[in-house]
Design a protein around this motif. Structure first.
Motif, mmCIF file in Angstrom:
data_model
loop_
_atom_site.group_PDB
_atom_site.id
_atom_site.type_symbol
_atom_site.label_atom_id
_atom_site.label_comp_id
_atom_site.label_asym_id
_atom_site.label_seq_id
_atom_site.Cartn_x
_atom_site.Cartn_y
_atom_site.Cartn_z
ATOM 1 N N LEU A 40 40.664 -16.483 0.080
ATOM 2 C CA LEU A 40 41.659 -16.004 -0.882
ATOM 3 C C LEU A 40 41.172 -14.866 -1.792
ATOM 4 C CD1 LEU A 40 44.576 -16.601 -1.728
ATOM 5 C CD2 LEU A 40 43.635 -18.079 -3.519
ATOM 6 N N VAL A 95 44.775 -28.478 1.371
ATOM 7 C CA VAL A 95 44.668 -27.135 1.934
ATOM 8 C C VAL A 95 43.223 -26.967 2.372
ATOM 9 C CG1 VAL A 95 44.917 -24.676 1.473
ATOM 10 C CG2 VAL A 95 46.427 -26.320 0.339
ATOM 11 N N LEU A 106 37.419 -22.014 9.669
ATOM 12 C CA LEU A 106 38.694 -22.727 9.656
ATOM 13 C C LEU A 106 39.105 -23.130 11.071
ATOM 14 C CD1 LEU A 106 41.186 -23.478 7.854
ATOM 15 C CD2 LEU A 106 42.126 -21.262 8.480
ATOM 16 N N VAL A 143 40.545 -21.634 3.227
ATOM 17 C CA VAL A 143 41.590 -20.770 2.682
ATOM 18 C C VAL A 143 41.177 -20.255 1.304
ATOM 19 C CG1 VAL A 143 43.970 -20.712 1.853
ATOM 20 C CG2 VAL A 143 43.413 -21.846 4.010
#
Lengths: 351, 487, 308
Positions: free
Chosen positions: C278, C270, A150, C274
């Motif tokens: 999760l 998003v 990320l 993520v």
């Protein structure tokens, strides 16, 4: 546990590798020769390949051993390594104008904190809810990997926005190299840390208490009045901090930027390092160099003999297995000499 | 008449230990046969061989005159042999019914199983709730479950390994009655016990083992405690001092209206305890397992804070925990490390304040003295504690507790698992500590030991403490152990 | 956007994602009920995945399935010999087995398919549509239009329940996990039971790897299990060591993973990472809520004493 066991573990590991290669149609002699050349063939190979890889293994291995002395298994060093790497990179990118020693110090401090922070959740889960650290640290490895991904595709991506990596670190936060090699001074830090851990473990009250918690938690509390929860928490946090430092050293000394897959599995290899060292800090240095050599040699093996480098994981696995087998044997030996094992009381053991 | 069970020329080694050296044993139908001997004499091993849990190195097992090889407990059951082990062998998380099914090898489940177990209990006169989880049963019912399990299949031979050790006197009598009932109907039973009176009262035949050899076999009639004890230890029993004549001094432990929580579980273990322990006296606690004695002792030792009420304890306190290998010692640590573990931080070998260091040389010197003073048989100060014999390990634990020159000494089953001489040594150390002015509070699950050692006896029953009248005998104290006093 | 097909697709994806986990977690439940915690099932899944790929290429998907079960069983047998037979530390042994499986599968794969290996086209399972039931709104696609392996995984749940709670073998196995000494006194061969439970559990982990390759992804990649074996261990805890609980926990985890498809379909921006994080994060949180309120098998993770 003797030197013979350690040697047997290594030889068995390499033997299994040789047989595997032979079965797979490779020439084991050629492969092992390439492995040797890649690891010890020249001063440059030894410093820039072997010792360079040994640094993270030693530092993480020290942390793993530290926690295991207290009876805690940190299988999440991979995740803490990444947390440390992210923190060091993030801080490092902001310190271009600081004097080098300060900037490096700040980046490594950030890495230490990053690794420890990544351990906070497992510690909390263990102490508050009894979730074993094995599972929580393992699961956080995968979270950390995604977090790096990320970062390097999001907030920390390099300026052009093309490659999945961070900007290169400024010169001020790059570790000095040892002349004539790519080896950074992190090796000195690694050896210094090993001395520090040795001193704490064998000379201080604190280290004694930690070992007592690991070897006999009930006795440590009932007889030694040692607060096991606190010791355990500190041991795990320190363990995480060590792995974090290793991540920091990797970005400031080797890669100079944050990448995905920065670690080729250092967190797991370090387990083999610590176990082979019998958790002894000096042994961790030696075993770290040995496994550094193995990984360096594996690269050469792949280049020169076309053998997949991942095969060294098999060697590591075999080494670990031989060591734990020897441990199990030792544990059973005195018991056989004593009275027949009584059947324990059927009352429910307190959790 | 052919013996129903016979063992001939049994040899067994455990590593270097020669546990059984050519033992013969014979049991006839209708017989209650007591098997006696010190800890480590080989009694349990011999019965484990008869039950198929241990294979002999040499020798044979005969059932009804035919040689049998017992490959495991299921073989033994097939030949009609059942066993009640020294320690409970029920699965704590299982229900009574599941435990019986496991032991008997039944395939039944659900309602059919519950009905069968309930019927079995009724037939044996040992009723149990089939649905109750085993861990929730009080000790006497746990022992009852063990017997129901042993008798669940068609059993003619019942082997009982110290079945009365954890029971109060009245419960023990009831249990022995069940066993006698079993032998009267043609069954045969072996009773291992260390209570010689019990063996002499209940049995028809006696076998005594010492260090793996039979030293006596014969009818029980005409034997007495003294000669049997001589067969057991091969000499005269060490004489021990009785309760002290000295007048106790000031109170070193003072409790009033003290409640203590259960150790490791919810609930209150001790309620409204009021007592004192004075300098120079030994106060013994008599109680059946799980009555709150563990929590009471640990509260005094400073390990469990009282929930409420007053508790004043003079410092320092020496504590001798019940389980020496998990609580008293760290078996993998050296003698020196184990001694350091249990002593104050303000000792000669601790240096520095910010990061206190241990001077191991000083510590080792001190340990060498302790080893000499207490006659601990060990290879040296750096020897690993786990290599010591049980008796020497306990000496180390006691020595360390006394090294603190305690004002108060708390001892929890301090002679458990020791042979007669080692146990006598530990008891004399407790007495010496009291004579030197310490207040000693001790519990032993062996009521006779409490009565022999203590100057005063406190009785705990379901967490409620009463003091036994001075000079109360075994029967009177035993009754108090089972009856919750009105509050 | 129509909500019903979206939700139906989400549920179908949840069950699909849950399948490999369900296999592995069912197998791990069996082992843990016998007192063995096997971190090597991650390696077993990986081995199963590669075996499934190679078997399927050689003789079709069913050959792949059999090869995967065998591979998982063999890997678990190595673990069992070390950790149960010799009584070595279960956690460390399991970690080593997984590490070794990384190395072995990686090396085999590169040797067989070259360093690139991309674009392997492996014969896979098509969904088996159950006529009639398939068209039930919402639940139809999730439960009645899945690959055969999903039905197999679901089928193991009642089988495991029956074995554990309705047979003598299951009673003995649970006794071994709770109190090995008591089981031994009752004549149970404690070590044998543990080894068998572990090996069968390993075969199921192998099937989990097979379903990943043959019913979900359609190709093999190094380290493709990405911690699913470890997640399966967490799922066993979340499912409270009960087959039905494990089924529910696996599907919930599958749903957490499948959320990303919904979000993508809804066009929410998003970052995909993520969604990768999760499920692990949710598992950790769920563990906090569950552990401590249920008791694990009392001897879980402990080596057997002496000669039992």
């Amino acid at each position: 546990m003797s030197a013979a066991t350690v040697a047997a573990a290594l030889l068995t590991g390499l033997g299994v590798l040789a047989i595997g290669l032979w079965v797979g149609g490779y020439d084991p002699g050629l492969a092992l020769a390439a492995l040797w050349r890649g690891a010890f063939g020249s001063w440059y190979a030894f410093t820039s390949a072997t010792l360079l890889r040994a640094v993270p293994l030693i530092v993480i291995g020290l942390g793993f051993a530290f926690a295991l002395q207290a009876g805690a298994l940190n299988i999440g060093a991979e995740g803490q390594f990444y947390a440390g790497a992210i923190a060091a990179t993030w801080v490092g990118l902001h310190l271009a104008h600081w004097p080098a020693p300060l900037a490096i110090g700040a980046a490594l401090l950030a890495a230490t904190a990053g690794g420890a922070v990544w351990m906070v959740l497992p510690v909390w889960l263990k102490l508050r809810f009894g979730v074993i650290e094995v599972i929580s640290t393992l699961l956080l490895n995968f979270v950390a990997e995604s977090l790096v991904s990320l970062m390097v595709q999001g907030p920390m991506q390099e300026a052009t926005g093309i490659f999945p990596q961070s900007d290169a670190l400024p010169a001020a936060v790059r570790l000095p190299l040892i002349p004539g090699s790519r080896l950074h001074v992190g090796i000195v830090l690694a050896i210094g840390l090993s001395l520090l851990v040795w001193f704490i473990m064998s000379k201080t009250v604190w280290g004694f208490r930690l070992r007592a918690i690991g070897a006999g938690p009930r006795a440590a509390w009932v007889t030694g009045r040692i607060n096991g929860r606190r010791v355990l928490a500190i041991a795990l946090l320190v363990s995480g901090a060590f792995a974090g430092v290793a991540g920091g050293l990797e970005v400031t000394g080797v890669s100079y930027a944050l990448y995905q897959h920065l670690s080729p599995g250092y967190g797991f290899t370090a387990i083999a390092v610590a176990l082979l060292a019998r958790l002894h800090p000096a042994g961790v240095v030696a075993a770290g160099i040995l496994f550094g050599a193995l990984e360096a040699g594996a690269g050469a093996m792949q280049r020169d003999a076309g053998i997949p480098s991942v095969a060294v994981y098999v060697v590591e696995a075999v080494v670990i297995v031989v060591i734990v087998l020897a441990d199990a044997h030792l544990r059973r030996a005195p018991r056989q000499a004593a009275e027949p094992t009584p059947i324990p009381v059927g009352a429910r053991a307190p959790a | 008449m052919t013996p129903i069970l016979q063992l001939r020329g049994i040899h067994k080694h455990f590593g270097p230990v020669h546990a059984l050296k050519g033992v013969d044993f014979s049991l006839s139908a209708g017989q209650l046969h007591a098997l006696l001997g010190e800890n480590g004499a080989g009694k349990s091993t011999l019965m484990h061989i008869a039950f198929g849990l241990v294979r002999p190195d040499r020798g044979e097992v005969f059932v009804d005159g035919a040689a049998r090889v017992m490959r495991g407990p299921l073989d033994a059951r097939r030949h009609g042999i059942g066993m009640v082990h020294q320690h409970f062998t029920s699965v704590p998380a299982f229900s009574v019914a599941e435990n019986v099914a496991l032991a008997a090898g039944w395939t039944l489940t659900g309602k059919a199983l519950r009905r069968r177990v309930a019927a079995l209990g009724e037939r044996l006169g040992l009723a149990l709730d089939p649905d109750a989880p085993a861990w929730s049963l009080p000790v006497a019912l746990k022992q009852r479950l063990e017997i129901v399990k042993a008798l669940a299949t068609d059993v003619r031979v019942l082997l009982l390994d110290e079945p009365t050790a954890v029971l109060a006197p009245a419960e023990a009598v009831e249990l022995l009655r069940v066993i006698q009932h079993f032998t009267e109907r043609g069954g045969a039973a072996v009773l291992i016990t260390h209570k010689l009176d019990e063996a002499l009262d209940a049995s028809d035949e006696l076998t005594v083992l010492r260090r793996g050899r039979v030293t006596f076999v014969g009818p029980t009639q005409g034997q007495d405690v003294r000669t049997i004890a001589q067969h057991m230890i091969g000499g005269v029993l060490p004489s021990e001092d009785g309760p002290s004549k000295a007048r106790p001094g000031e109170a070193r432990v003072l409790a009033h209206g003290m409640d203590v929580a259960r150790d490791g579980r919810a609930g209150t273990a001790v309620r409204g305890a009021a007592f004192d322990v004075r300098a120079g006296e030994i106060v013994g606690i008599a109680a059946i397992e799980g009555s709150g004695q563990r929590e009471l002792l640990r509260a005094v030792a400073g390990l469990l804070p009282p929930l409420q009420g007053l508790l004043e304890v003079a410092q320092p306190v020496g504590f001798i925990p019940e389980d020496r290998t998990t609580e008293g010692l760290i078996p993998e640590f050296s003698l020196t490390e184990n001694l350091v573990l249990g002593l104050d931080r303000r000792t000669a070998w601790i240096q520095g304040r910010l990061m206190p260091r241990i001077d191991w040389r000083v510590a080792r010197r001190r340990v060498a003295h302790v080893i000499e003073d207490f006659a601990i048989d060990s290879p040296g100060v750096s020897a690993v504690a786990g290599t010591l014999s049980g008796g020497n390990q306990q000496k180390l634990v006691v020595a360390r507790a006394l090294e603190r020159r305690p004002q108060v000494l708390v001892a929890e089953n301090p002679t458990r698992g020791l042979d007669i001489r080692a146990a006598a040594d530990v008891r004399s150390r407790l007495r010496a500590a009291a004579d030197a002015g310490a207040a000693v509070l001790m519990h032993s699950s062996d009521l006779d030991e409490v009565l022999a050692v203590a100057d005063r006896v406190l009785v705990l029953c379901e967490g409620v403490l009463t003091e036994a009248p001075r000079g109360a005998d075994r029967g009177a104290v035993g009754e108090l152990m089972l009856r919750v006093p009105a509050r | 956007m129509d909500l019903v097909p979206l939700l139906a697709g989400f549920l179908a994806a949840a069950v699909r994602v849950a399948t490999p986990l369900l296999f592995a977690a069912t197998g791990e439940t069996l082992g843990e009920r016998a007192g063995v915690i096997n971190l090597g099932i991650e390696g077993g899944m990986l081995g199963g995945a590669l075996a499934a790929a190679m078997g399927s290429l050689a003789g079709g998907p069913w050959v792949g399935v059999v090869a995967a079960a065998l591979a998982g069983a063999v890997i678990a047998a190595v673990f069992a010999v070390v950790a149960v037979g010799a009584g070595a530390d279960q956690i460390i042994t399991g970690t080593a087995i997984t590490l070794g499986a990384f190395g072995l599968t990686g090396a085999l794969y590169r040797q067989r398919f070259g360093a690139e290996g991309a674009g392997l086209s492996i014969p896979t399972f098509d969904p088996v549509r159950i006529p009639g039931l398939e068209s039930i709104p919402l639940l139809g696609p999730a439960l009645f239009a899945q690959p055969a392996l999903t039905y197999l995984a679901l089928g193991f749940v009642p089988v495991l329940w029956w074995v554990l709670f309705r047979t003598r073998w299951g009673l003995a196995l649970r006794a071994v996990g709770e109190a090995p000494a008591a089981a031994r006194a009752a004549g149970v061969r404690v070590r044998t039971v543990r080894v068998l439970a572990t090996v069968i559990g390993g075969a199921l982990a192998g099937l989990g790897g097979a379903s990943l390759v043959l019913a979900q992804v359609g190709t093999f990649a190094e380290k493709m299990t990405a911690g699913r074996g470890f997640v399966a261990i967490a799922i066993v805890v979340l499912g409270r060591w009960h087959p039905v609980g494990v089924l529910i926990a696996a599907v919930v985890f599958g749903a957490a993973t499948a959320l990303q498809f919904v979000f993508q379909a809804m066009g929410l921006a998003v970052p995909y990472q993520v969604f990768l994080m999760l499920p692990y994060a949710l598992t950790l949180l769920a563990l906090a809520g569950v552990v401590g309120r249920v008791e694990a098998p009392a001897s879980l993770g402990r080596a057997l004493d002496g000669d039992s």
